[in-house]
Write an enzyme that holds these catalytic residues in place. Structure first.
Site, PDB file in Angstrom:
ATOM      1  N   LYS A  79     -44.073  71.294  44.360  1.00 11.57           N
ATOM      2  CA  LYS A  79     -44.601  69.961  44.029  1.00 11.57           C
ATOM      3  C   LYS A  79     -43.452  69.071  43.557  1.00 11.57           C
ATOM      4  O   LYS A  79     -43.309  68.753  42.376  1.00 11.57           O
ATOM      5  CB  LYS A  79     -45.723  70.059  42.987  1.00 11.57           C
ATOM      6  CG  LYS A  79     -46.661  68.851  43.019  1.00 11.57           C
ATOM      7  CD  LYS A  79     -47.962  69.161  42.331  1.00 11.57           C
ATOM      8  CE  LYS A  79     -48.824  67.922  42.106  1.00 11.57           C
ATOM      9  NZ  LYS A  79     -49.124  67.134  43.287  1.00 11.57           N
TER      10      LYS A  79
ATOM     11  N   GLU B 222     -52.224  68.629  55.688  1.00  4.27           N
ATOM     12  CA  GLU B 222     -52.922  68.181  54.474  1.00  4.27           C
ATOM     13  C   GLU B 222     -52.790  66.672  54.367  1.00  4.27           C
ATOM     14  O   GLU B 222     -52.241  66.025  55.266  1.00  4.27           O
ATOM     15  CB  GLU B 222     -52.345  68.871  53.236  1.00  4.27           C
ATOM     16  CG  GLU B 222     -50.889  68.511  52.981  1.00  4.27           C
ATOM     17  CD  GLU B 222     -50.321  69.142  51.717  1.00  4.27           C
ATOM     18  OE1 GLU B 222     -51.081  69.449  50.790  1.00  4.27           O
ATOM     19  OE2 GLU B 222     -49.083  69.293  51.644  1.00  4.27           O
TER      20      GLU B 222
HETATM   21  N1  PDD Z   1     -51.672  65.222  44.420  1.00  3.54           N
HETATM   22  N2  PDD Z   1     -51.441  68.088  48.564  1.00  3.54           N
HETATM   23  C1  PDD Z   1     -50.609  67.139  48.123  1.00  3.54           C
HETATM   24  C2  PDD Z   1     -49.504  66.689  49.007  1.00  3.54           C
HETATM   25  C3  PDD Z   1     -50.785  66.591  46.840  1.00  3.54           C
HETATM   26  O1  PDD Z   1     -49.929  65.653  46.393  1.00  3.54           O
HETATM   27  C4  PDD Z   1     -51.866  67.035  46.032  1.00  3.54           C
HETATM   28  C5  PDD Z   1     -52.103  66.506  44.641  1.00  3.54           C
HETATM   29  C6  PDD Z   1     -52.717  68.028  46.539  1.00  3.54           C
HETATM   30  C7  PDD Z   1     -53.870  68.569  45.757  1.00  3.54           C
HETATM   31  O2  PDD Z   1     -53.451  69.411  44.699  1.00  3.54           O
HETATM   32  P1  PDD Z   1     -54.316  69.560  43.371  1.00  3.54           P
HETATM   33  O3  PDD Z   1     -55.698  69.934  43.809  1.00  3.54           O
HETATM   34  O4  PDD Z   1     -53.655  70.648  42.622  1.00  3.54           O
HETATM   35  O5  PDD Z   1     -54.296  68.250  42.676  1.00  3.54           O
HETATM   36  C8  PDD Z   1     -52.474  68.532  47.802  1.00  3.54           C
HETATM   37  C9  PDD Z   1     -51.678  64.684  43.100  1.00  3.54           C
HETATM   38  C10 PDD Z   1     -53.035  64.533  42.528  1.00  3.54           C
HETATM   39  C11 PDD Z   1     -50.850  63.410  43.102  1.00  3.54           C
HETATM   40  O6  PDD Z   1     -49.801  63.432  43.727  1.00  3.54           O
HETATM   41  O7  PDD Z   1     -51.241  62.428  42.489  1.00  3.54           O
END
Ligand code: PDD
Length: 285
Positions: free
Chosen positions: A149, A182
């Site tokens: 991330k 995604e």
């Molecule tokens: N985004 N894929 C991507 C590329 C993301 O940036 C996110 C989350 C997710 C979902 O992950 P999770 O369920 O753990 O939030 C999948 C966050 C919310 C953001 O960038 O604001």
């Protein structure tokens, strides 16, 4: 009420919260982040978010700025100082401040830690989920380690802006073989024309979403047929339902993809049920 941000050991007014010009996050996007939902003043699945943060840091060999229990205190304090009942808390760690040089700085360089929190209107989010949203597809354009991330989000920024200019809420990346990976900031799901719940396996081509993991648990608990396999854009066009998951929006139904209605062109029963049941399967802290 004025907002407060945590920056490297201090709680500061948001407008004064700054990092150094040679912060490696600023110059190289050399850092990682997490976004955790806040609901009724409590953090949702904080433990899993902190575990994923630790993994992202380890993958990039960035020193954790503090141990998880201390970081948890900072997150809760930032939420409390901003009086967030429903919203998100954001945490970012970079490799710290050093003279500009692509290779890692001296090992003693302290990582930078920033935490912010803000409120989101819960009823507006519910209305959006009840309406459903539009998504457009874009070619996959990101690096090969999006399981980390990382704050390097330029392809995501461009995809999201493209979506916005098309009047859509999200962009779904499509790889060279025609499979959806995604969203720009969410995981992608469909209910196939034969009623299977499909989402891509969490390899290095997607972020292993915490909300994704929760939805998988909800689906299993309710006896839904769940398959972790890639699906094509054509399958998505023909799907009964589609939706996306992310901490900031939980389960958000997708009712149009590239301008075509999905299913009946309205949120479907599976997405609605998964959204309704979601917080029964989360941990609050
Ligand atoms: N985004 N894929 C991507 C590329 C993301 O940036 C996110 C989350 C997710 C979902 O992950 P999770 O369920 O753990 O939030 C999948 C966050 C919310 C953001 O960038 O604001």
């Amino acid at each position: 009420m004025s907002r407060i941000a945590y920056v490297n050991g201090r709680y500061q007014p948001h407008r004064d919260a700054v990092v150094h010009v040679e912060d490696r996050g600023y110059q190289f996007s050399d850092g990682v982040y997490e976004v955790c939902e806040v609901r009724d003043g409590r953090l949702v699945d904080e433990r899993r978010h902190l575990a994923r943060l630790a993994r992202s840091l380890a993958e990039l060999r960035i020193t954790p700025p503090m141990a998880a229990p201390a970081l948890s205190i900072v997150l809760h304090e930032t939420v409390a100082r901003n009086r967030v009942r429903d919203g998100i808390v954001y945490v970012q760690v970079t490799r710290g401040v050093a003279r500009r040089d692509h290779a890692f700085p001296a090992p003693a360089t302290a990582p930078s830690l920033v935490v912010t929190a803000r409120s989101l209107d819960r009823s507006k989010r519910e209305e959006e989920a009840a309406r459903g949203v539009s998504v457009v597809t874009v070619p996959e354009s990101r690096w090969s380690r999006v399981d980390i991330k990382s704050i390097a989000l330029l392809p995501n920024v461009l995809a999201k802006q493209f979506a916005r200019e098309q009047g859509a809420r999200e962009a779904w990346y499509v790889d060279r073989d025609g499979f959806v990976t995604e969203g720009a900031s969410s995981n992608a799901w469909i209910v196939s024309d034969d009623g299977r719940l499909l989402t891509r396996p969490a390899d290095q081509r997607i972020l292993r979403g915490i909300s994704r993991a929760i939805v998988m648990e909800v689906a299993r608990a309710h006896g839904l047929v769940l398959e972790e396999r890639p699906f094509t854009v054509a399958e998505a066009y023909a799907a009964r339902e589609a939706f996306m998951t992310a901490a900031s929006q939980i389960v958000l139904p997708v009712v149009r993809l590239d301008g075509r209605p999905i299913g009946a062109g309205a949120p479907g029963p599976v997405a609605a049920a998964l959204r309704r049941e979601f917080h029964r399967h989360t941990e609050f802290s």
